[in-house]
Write an enzyme that holds these catalytic residues in place. Structure first.
Site, PDB file in Angstrom:
ATOM      1  N   THR A  37      40.974  50.290  63.868  1.00  0.00           N
ATOM      2  CA  THR A  37      40.912  51.566  63.163  1.00  0.00           C
ATOM      3  C   THR A  37      39.484  51.849  62.721  1.00  0.00           C
ATOM      4  OG1 THR A  37      41.294  50.532  61.004  1.00  0.00           O
ATOM      5  CG2 THR A  37      43.238  51.272  62.209  1.00  0.00           C
ATOM      6  N   VAL A  90      46.186  58.021  55.574  1.00  0.00           N
ATOM      7  CA  VAL A  90      47.291  57.729  56.486  1.00  0.00           C
ATOM      8  C   VAL A  90      46.721  57.477  57.870  1.00  0.00           C
ATOM      9  CG1 VAL A  90      49.411  58.577  57.559  1.00  0.00           C
ATOM     10  CG2 VAL A  90      48.916  59.142  55.170  1.00  0.00           C
ATOM     11  N   ASP A 121      44.293  50.213  48.402  1.00  0.00           N
ATOM     12  CA  ASP A 121      44.720  50.191  49.804  1.00  0.00           C
ATOM     13  C   ASP A 121      46.237  50.340  49.877  1.00  0.00           C
ATOM     14  OD1 ASP A 121      44.895  49.760  52.545  1.00  0.00           O
ATOM     15  OD2 ASP A 121      43.375  48.181  52.517  1.00  0.00           O
ATOM     16  N   ILE A 122      46.701  51.175  50.781  1.00  0.00           N
ATOM     17  CA  ILE A 122      48.136  51.374  50.983  1.00  0.00           C
ATOM     18  C   ILE A 122      48.567  50.824  52.341  1.00  0.00           C
ATOM     19  CG2 ILE A 122      50.015  53.059  51.109  1.00  0.00           C
ATOM     20  CD1 ILE A 122      48.706  52.790  48.344  1.00  0.00           C
ATOM     21  N   LYS A 163      56.034  38.843  56.755  1.00  0.00           N
ATOM     22  CA  LYS A 163      57.497  38.675  56.813  1.00  0.00           C
ATOM     23  C   LYS A 163      57.915  38.130  58.175  1.00  0.00           C
ATOM     24  CE  LYS A 163      61.892  41.144  56.404  1.00  0.00           C
ATOM     25  NZ  LYS A 163      62.588  42.366  55.926  1.00  0.00           N
ATOM     26  N   HIS A 179      40.588  12.602  22.347  1.00  0.00           N
ATOM     27  CA  HIS A 179      41.750  13.396  21.961  1.00  0.00           C
ATOM     28  C   HIS A 179      41.344  14.817  21.542  1.00  0.00           C
ATOM     29  CE1 HIS A 179      44.636  10.177  22.427  1.00  0.00           C
ATOM     30  NE2 HIS A 179      43.816   9.371  21.753  1.00  0.00           N
ATOM     31  N   GLY A 227      36.773   4.370  25.313  1.00  0.00           N
ATOM     32  CA  GLY A 227      37.705   5.103  26.166  1.00  0.00           C
ATOM     33  C   GLY A 227      37.542   6.606  26.076  1.00  0.00           C
ATOM     34  N   ASN A 258      41.478  21.616  10.281  1.00  0.00           N
ATOM     35  CA  ASN A 258      40.290  21.944   9.503  1.00  0.00           C
ATOM     36  C   ASN A 258      39.127  21.030   9.912  1.00  0.00           C
ATOM     37  OD1 ASN A 258      41.220  23.992   7.605  1.00  0.00           O
ATOM     38  ND2 ASN A 258      42.535  22.411   6.740  1.00  0.00           N
TER      39      ASN A 258
END
Length: 528
Positions: A30, A61, A122-123, A134, A276, A305, A429
Site C-alpha cells: 500500500t 480506508v 491506525d484502523i 487469528k 530488607h 548478606g 518513620n
C-alpha cells in the site's frame, strides 16, 4: 505464496521484500511502502489494484476489504473457505508485514494536539493484524523488524515457517495490538473538557513484559515473576546485565532496586548497602573503596548478606574488600577486568552492571539519576491500585529554611542534604544520623518516630560510632519536642525536617533551648 507489506516504520522492509521476492513470493503493498519497493525495481501490486477499489478518505480506508481479510482469514484446511475464495476470485495472503501508525511517538511529542493524535490512530493495520494473528496456522504475521531475520531463515532453510514460529508471531501480534490500544486509551481518557491532559487517566492500562519467572516470591510458598515496563527508562534496574552469580530472587530484585535508586541520587562516588529494603549504610567519598568502607562501618552487622550498589566503577581494590564479606548482590555502572577476576572467586555473588544515563551537566540540563526514574509509583491494594507521581523531588541549599538562632555551618549544610537524600529511601518513620558524607545511624520502619531515633542511636553504638556533632534527618515533622530531645541527647547538633506540625513553635523553641540548628525543607518523604 503472497505477502502483503504495509509499514509506517520502514526499517528493514526493503531487504525483507527483496528476500521474499527471491523466494518466489508475490508482493502486495500500500501507499508509501508500495512506492518504496517499486522505486527499487521490485514487482509489487498495490492493494487498490487487487481489491479493485481505490484508497479513499485521505488513506483512512484502503485495506478494509473482503479481498484483504478474506485472504487473511480463510482456513486452508476448510474446503468451504477455499471454495468461497475461489468463487469470489480471492487469493490467499500467506505473510502479513504490518507495523502501525506511530501513535505512541506522536503523543509523546511536546505540543501534540488531539487532531494529531486522532490521525495517528491506525484502523486498517490493527484489523489486518488481528485477522492474520487469528489465522496463525496459515498466515505468518510480522509486526516488528526484529522478527524478519527469523522468518527468512526458516523460509530459506525449509521453504516454510514453522507452526511454533507462526504461533509466537501471533502472540506477539496480539500483544502489540494490546499495547497500541492501551496507549490510545491512556491518552484519550486523559483529555479533560478544557483540552488539557490529566496526570491520571480515567482508565489505567498497564503494559509490562515478562523478563523471567522466579523460583518463588517473598516466601517459598509464593510463586513469582519479574516484569519490566514496555519502554524501560535508561539507567533503571531492568536494564541491568548480570555478569555472574546465581539467579536473582524476588527479594534480591526488590532490594537491588532500593539500593540502585538511592545510590544514583548522588553525583559524587557513592556506596549504598541495603538490607530488607532499607539502607543500612550509605556514604560518599572520592572512590569506590573509600565509599564502601564508610558505608560498611555504619552497620557491619546488618551489612552481612546485603545488597551493595555503587554509582561509580568498581576496581580491584574495592572488589577485594567487598569479597571479604557475604554479599547477595553487587551493582555498579562498570567493573574493571581485575575486579571481575576477584569476584569470580565468589561465584554465587550476583554481579549486575547497569549503565547510568546521561551524565550531569548535559545539554538537557537534567541530572543523570532523574532520567532513570519512574514517573509513577504503583501499589496494589485489594481489587485496586494506588497510583501516585513518584517522589522525585530534589532538595537544594536554596530550598532550606533555617528556623533557629543557631545557623548551620557550610559543612553541616552539605551533610544535611546528604542525610535528607538518604532519608528519602528509608522506610517511615525514618531517622538518619550523618556526618562527613556518611550515615552514622539509621532508624527505619517504626510505628513511633521516637523508636526510630532510639534504634538509630543503638545501631551507632553497636558499630562503635559516636553521634556527637552529627546532623540528623527526619522524613516527617516532629509532632512533639520529645523526638528532638532524643536525637539531641544522642549527639545531633543540626536537624533537617519538613516542618508543618501544629507544634512547630514548640519544637523550634526546644531546638533553641538545646542550642542546636534546625532547618525546614517544606517537603515530606514518607516511604511505606
Amino acid at each position: 505464496m503472497n505477502a502483503l507489506l504495509s509499514v509506517s516504520d520502514k526499517t528493514g522492509i526493503l531487504e525483507l521484500a527483496q528476500a521474499l521476492h527471491g523466494l518466489g513470493v508475490t508482493l502486495l503493498s500500500t501507499g508509501g511502502t508500495a512506492k518504496l519497493l517499486a522505486d527499487q525495481g521490485l514487482p509489487v501490486t498495490e492493494v487498490a489494484q487487487m481489491t479493485g477499489f481505490p484508497e479513499m478518505l485521505d488513506g483512512r480506508v484502503k485495506t478494509l476489504h473482503p479481498r484483504v481479510h478474506g485472504g487473511l482469514l480463510a482456513r486452508r484446511d476448510v474446503p468451504a473457505h477455499m471454495a468461497a475464495l475461489a468463487e469470489h476470485g480471492i487469493d490467499t495472503i500467506d505473510f502479513l508485514v504490518v507495523n502501525l501508525y506511530p501513535f505512541e511517538a506522536t503523543v509523546a511529542k511536546p505540543g501534540c494536539t488531539l487532531e494529531d493524535a486522532i490521525e495517528n490512530i491506525d484502523i486498517g493495520g490493527p484489523a489486518m493484524v488481528r485477522s492474520a494473528a487469528k489465522n496463525w496456522k496459515d498466515v505468518a504475521v510480522l509486526t516488528d523488524a526484529s522478527q524478519y531475520a527469523t522468518v527468512l531463515a526458516e523460509l530459506q532453510s525449509t521453504g516454510a515457517v514453522s507452526d511454533t514460529t507462526k504461533f509466537a508471531l501471533s502472540v506477539a501480534a496480539f500483544n502489540r495490538i494490546s499495547q497500541y490500544d492501551g496507549a490510545i486509551s491512556d491518552y484519550l481518557s486523559s483529555i479533560q473538557s478544557d483540552g488539557s491532559i490529566a496526570t491520571f487517566p480515567a482508565q489505567s492500562n498497564g503494559r509490562f513484559v515478562k523478563v523471567q519467572d522466579l523460583r518463588y516470591g517473598e516466601n517459598p510458598h509464593q510463586s513469582a515473576a519479574f516484569y519490566r515496563d514496555l519502554h524501560p527508562a535508561p539507567g533503571s534496574l531492568v536494564t541491568a546485565q548480570q555478569l555472574q552469580g546465581k539467579e536473582l530472587s524476588f527479594n534480591n530484585i526488590a532490594d537491588a532496586d532500593a539500593a540502585w535508586e538511592c545510590v544514583k541520587s548522588f553525583d559524587t562516588p557513592a556506596c549504598v548497602i541495603v538490607k530488607h529494603a532499607n539502607p543500612c549504610g550509605v556514604a560518599i567519598a572520592t572512590d569506590a573503596l573509600s565509599a564502601y568502607a564508610k558505608a560498611f562501618a555504619t552497620d557491619p552487622t546488618s551489612a552481612f548478606g546485603g545488597i551493595i550498589a555503587f554509582n561509580c566503577p568498581v576496581d580491584e581494590v574495592a572488589a577485594l574488600q567487598i569479597s571479604k564479606q557475604f554479599v547477595e548482590v553487587l551493582m555498579a555502572p562498570a567493573f574493571t577486568p581485575a575486579a571481575l577476576a576477584v569476584l569470580q572467586a565468589k561465584a554465587n555473588v550476583r554481579v549486575l552492571q547497569i549503565a547510568l544515563p546521561q551524565s550531569p551537566g548535559s545539554a538537557s540540563g537534567t541530572r543523570a539519576w532523574e532520567q532513570g526514574r519512574n514517573a509513577m509509583d504503583i501499589k496494589r491494594v485489594g481489587s485496586g491500585l494506588l497510583i501516585q507521581t513518584a517522589d522525585n523531588h530534589t532538595l537544594t541549599l536554596a530550598d532550606l529554611q533555617v528556623v533557629t538562632k543557631v545557623q548551620p555551618t557550610a559543612a553541616q549544610l552539605q551533610d544535611l542534604l546528604f542525610a535528607w537524600t538518604v532519608a528519602k529511601y528509608v522506610k517511615s518513620n525514618a531517622i538518619v544520623f550523618c556526618q562527613n558524607g556518611m550515615t552514622m545511624g539509621v532508624g527505619a520502619g517504626q510505628m513511633s518516630r521516637l523508636d526510630s531515633a532510639r534504634i538509630a542511636s543503638i545501631k551507632a553504638s553497636h558499630a562503635g560510632l559516636s553521634l556527637a556533632g552529627t546532623v540528623v534527618a527526619s522524613d516527617a515533622f516532629f509532632p512533639f519536642r520529645d523526638g528532638l530531645d532524643v536525637v539531641v541527647d544522642a549527639g545531633a547538633t543540626c536537624i533537617i525536617q519538613p516542618g508543618g506540625s501544629m507544634r512547630d513553635d514548640e519544637v523550634v523553641a526546644a531546638a533553641n533551648e538545646r542550642g542546636v540548628a534546625m532547618v525546614y525543607t517544606g517537603v515530606r518523604h514518607f516511604r511505606h
